[in-house]
Write a protein that holds these residues in place. Structure first.
Motif, mmCIF file in Angstrom:
data_model
loop_
_atom_site.group_PDB
_atom_site.id
_atom_site.type_symbol
_atom_site.label_atom_id
_atom_site.label_comp_id
_atom_site.label_asym_id
_atom_site.label_seq_id
_atom_site.Cartn_x
_atom_site.Cartn_y
_atom_site.Cartn_z
ATOM 1 N N VAL A 1 -16.686 -2.978 -145.654
ATOM 2 C CA VAL A 1 -17.739 -3.591 -146.473
ATOM 3 C C VAL A 1 -19.102 -3.385 -145.814
ATOM 4 O O VAL A 1 -20.090 -3.091 -146.500
ATOM 5 N N GLY A 2 -19.175 -3.478 -144.499
ATOM 6 C CA GLY A 2 -20.429 -3.244 -143.789
ATOM 7 C C GLY A 2 -20.925 -1.817 -143.945
ATOM 8 O O GLY A 2 -22.123 -1.579 -144.146
ATOM 9 N N ALA A 3 -20.021 -0.849 -143.857
ATOM 10 C CA ALA A 3 -20.412 0.552 -144.046
ATOM 11 C C ALA A 3 -20.904 0.792 -145.461
ATOM 12 O O ALA A 3 -21.878 1.526 -145.677
ATOM 13 N N PHE A 4 -20.247 0.167 -146.423
ATOM 14 C CA PHE A 4 -20.685 0.301 -147.806
ATOM 15 C C PHE A 4 -22.062 -0.326 -148.005
ATOM 16 O O PHE A 4 -22.916 0.220 -148.705
ATOM 17 N N GLY A 5 -22.310 -1.454 -147.352
ATOM 18 C CA GLY A 5 -23.620 -2.094 -147.415
ATOM 19 C C GLY A 5 -24.707 -1.232 -146.794
ATOM 20 O O GLY A 5 -25.811 -1.122 -147.336
ATOM 21 N N TRP B 1 -26.195 -8.569 -154.494
ATOM 22 C CA TRP B 1 -25.142 -9.420 -155.064
ATOM 23 C C TRP B 1 -23.802 -8.689 -155.090
ATOM 24 O O TRP B 1 -22.746 -9.300 -154.895
ATOM 25 N N PHE B 2 -23.839 -7.379 -155.326
ATOM 26 C CA PHE B 2 -22.603 -6.597 -155.330
ATOM 27 C C PHE B 2 -21.942 -6.619 -153.959
ATOM 28 O O PHE B 2 -20.720 -6.771 -153.857
ATOM 29 N N ILE B 3 -22.730 -6.495 -152.894
ATOM 30 C CA ILE B 3 -22.176 -6.528 -151.538
ATOM 31 C C ILE B 3 -21.602 -7.906 -151.223
ATOM 32 O O ILE B 3 -20.544 -8.025 -150.599
ATOM 33 N N VAL B 4 -22.281 -8.955 -151.663
ATOM 34 C CA VAL B 4 -21.775 -10.314 -151.422
ATOM 35 C C VAL B 4 -20.437 -10.505 -152.137
ATOM 36 O O VAL B 4 -19.475 -11.038 -151.562
ATOM 37 N N LEU B 5 -20.339 -10.075 -153.379
ATOM 38 C CA LEU B 5 -19.073 -10.200 -154.118
ATOM 39 C C LEU B 5 -17.987 -9.304 -153.534
ATOM 40 O O LEU B 5 -16.811 -9.694 -153.482
ATOM 41 N N LEU B 6 -18.367 -8.118 -153.076
ATOM 42 C CA LEU B 6 -17.406 -7.229 -152.427
ATOM 43 C C LEU B 6 -16.900 -7.844 -151.124
ATOM 44 O O LEU B 6 -15.705 -7.755 -150.808
ATOM 45 N N MET C 1 -24.618 1.992 -146.578
ATOM 46 C CA MET C 1 -24.813 3.126 -147.468
ATOM 47 C C MET C 1 -25.758 2.755 -148.617
ATOM 48 O O MET C 1 -26.668 3.510 -148.951
ATOM 49 N N LEU C 2 -25.552 1.580 -149.191
ATOM 50 C CA LEU C 2 -26.433 1.141 -150.273
ATOM 51 C C LEU C 2 -27.856 0.904 -149.780
ATOM 52 O O LEU C 2 -28.826 1.211 -150.474
ATOM 53 N N GLU C 3 -27.979 0.365 -148.567
ATOM 54 C CA GLU C 3 -29.303 0.116 -148.013
ATOM 55 C C GLU C 3 -30.037 1.424 -147.730
ATOM 56 O O GLU C 3 -31.234 1.560 -148.011
ATOM 57 N N ALA C 4 -29.323 2.411 -147.189
ATOM 58 C CA ALA C 4 -29.941 3.708 -146.915
ATOM 59 C C ALA C 4 -30.303 4.424 -148.209
ATOM 60 O O ALA C 4 -31.318 5.110 -148.275
ATOM 61 N N ARG C 5 -29.485 4.256 -149.218
ATOM 62 C CA ARG C 5 -29.770 4.883 -150.510
ATOM 63 C C ARG C 5 -31.021 4.274 -151.153
ATOM 64 O O ARG C 5 -31.753 4.975 -151.853
ATOM 65 N N ALA C 6 -31.266 3.001 -150.904
ATOM 66 C CA ALA C 6 -32.470 2.353 -151.432
ATOM 67 C C ALA C 6 -33.714 2.825 -150.680
ATOM 68 O O ALA C 6 -34.824 2.650 -151.164
ATOM 69 N N GLY C 7 -33.532 3.397 -149.491
ATOM 70 C CA GLY C 7 -34.645 3.979 -148.768
ATOM 71 C C GLY C 7 -35.268 3.098 -147.718
ATOM 72 O O GLY C 7 -36.263 3.492 -147.115
ATOM 73 N N ASN C 8 -34.733 1.932 -147.460
ATOM 74 C CA ASN C 8 -35.341 1.056 -146.456
ATOM 75 C C ASN C 8 -34.292 0.498 -145.508
ATOM 76 O O ASN C 8 -34.074 -0.686 -145.438
#
Length: 98
Positions: A52-56, A6-11, A58-65
């Motif tokens: 925004v894509g790079a930030f997304g 949801w944070f990425i969608v709002l960003l 980064m968040l996806e890689a941090r989640a581990g999947n």
């Protein structure tokens, strides 16, 4: 959907409208021209899509999947980013001001 999703969608919604809601470059640097040109707004929109894509990613890689994406993913997300930009575009170019 998780909070990060949801944070990425709002960003993305905020980033897509940012070029149309102000006269500064990336909302930070003032320009000498009175108004930004449409080409500068489009270039800013494309740059913000990648931010925004790079930030997304980064968040996806941090989640581990982190998953590999094909060209279809990028075509759909860019189209969605353009749809998100519609309110700002409407405010800047289609609303008549007196």
């Amino acid at each position: 959907m998780s909070a990060a999703g949801w944070f990425i969608v709002l960003l993305a919604l905020a980033g897509a409208n940012l070029p149309f809601l102000n006269q500064r470059l990336f909302a930070v640097m003032p320009l000498k021209a009175v108004k930004k040109s449409v080409w500068l707004r489009i270039a800013e929109l494309i740059a913000l899509y990648f931010v925004v894509g790079a930030f997304g990613f980064m968040l996806e890689a941090r989640a581990g999947n982190r998953f590999e994406q094909g060209w279809q993913f990028y075509a759909i997300t860019f189209s969605l980013f353009l749809v998100f930009a519609f309110p700002g575009f409407t405010f800047q170019y289609l609303v008549k001001r007196r």
